[in-house]
Scaffold this motif. Sequence first.
Motif: not given
Length: 431
Positions: A78, A108-110, A114, A117, A180-181, A189
Amino acid sequence: PTTRYIDLDAIEVFAPPVPLGPGFYQETNSNITYTGSGWASVPAATASGGSFRYTVATGNSYTFSITGATRFALFTTPGLTGGTMEVCITPTPAGGTACPDPSNNRSNNAATTLWQQAQVFTGLDSGTVYTVVVTNVSNPTTRYIDLDAIQIIDSAGTLTPGFYQDTDLNLVYTGAWTKDGAAGASAGAATVTTTNNDEMRFTFTGTGFTIFTFNPINGAPMEVCYKINGEPDTAFLCPTSTTNPNPVPTNASPARTNVGYAIYGLKSATYVVRVRHTGTTGSQALYLDSVAVLGSPSTTLTAGTYQNTDAAFVYSPSALWQTTTSPSYSGGSITSSSSRGATAQFRFTGNSLILYQYVGPTTSSSVLICRVLEGSVTNPPPQCASISQLSGVNGFNSPIAIYGFGSGTHEVIMENRNHGGFMNIDRITVN
């Protein structure tokens, strides 16, 4: 016109993709089929297997089949421009929904990139062959989806000495756990629950383990127990000490990452570990970041002096240790970790040790040096002495002598109990 030709040079016949059974597979596996133009392979040392594959084209997809499994995980990367992937599983697993359905979409967003994941999918029947199609359904269309690796398992396996992320499929979560990030957490995460009595279990073969958490201001107490594999739950042992209470408080302000709680000195055997949220539902959160499994050193040191980089020293988990170079250190370097629960193990034949260390204003104020006493599952606690490496001024090659071992071969484990302070080894002399 009739003067133009067609021709045939050769024909190549490809075998159909083979369903993937339990195991770990890189994105380059020939039984994963990519559809659509614009898939790109990117080399990256932090990706599983050293690379991942991505696409920004909406509608592009990849397909694979699964057999003999009850769950699987897609490992992705992500990032800020990550999009949405639709994950369609046919036939529909227990508790799932058939496509198209928004519940089958995964983000797939952060906020930052990362690595490795896991998106975990459960409810499969090990006697059924499933087809999985993952499609880029992002809007806007410039957002990407990717694949780094696939893990497939039938039932949870047994961990051996090593370091495992919270997403490993051999860690079995029961209850309302979510991803959770957590900035600074291992791999970026953690897995979290705010529900009392939610638990995580795993099985391992070794001599000890460390549970690493993320400690926010609203962290929940955590109970850590273990038993021999095959024994009833009434056999769980939940050790308590003044320095490592059980339940363990995991709240801190400011928040702390990679905080470990270690249990070691066990007889080498196969164990089940239970980690449980014992706080207040809704207002206290338990974050599980990673797990380290401890074994025993394979090399025995004899009389002599050994630098911190000697292969006889086992640093766990290695990802939380670093080696720093400077001409001021003996041999030109020291090895250190600032994480509570980080351990260093070694075995020696002799009756005393001299630990050479760096002392200074950023080093650990609480280092346990323990002699491990092998015996039964309910071993007496290791015989430990606590030292401080903290000093107002820098001191290099600072020695501390440790006596009282008696003759023979001894196993020693050092643990950092001061989170944020660097526990370090420069060299050790065996007498």
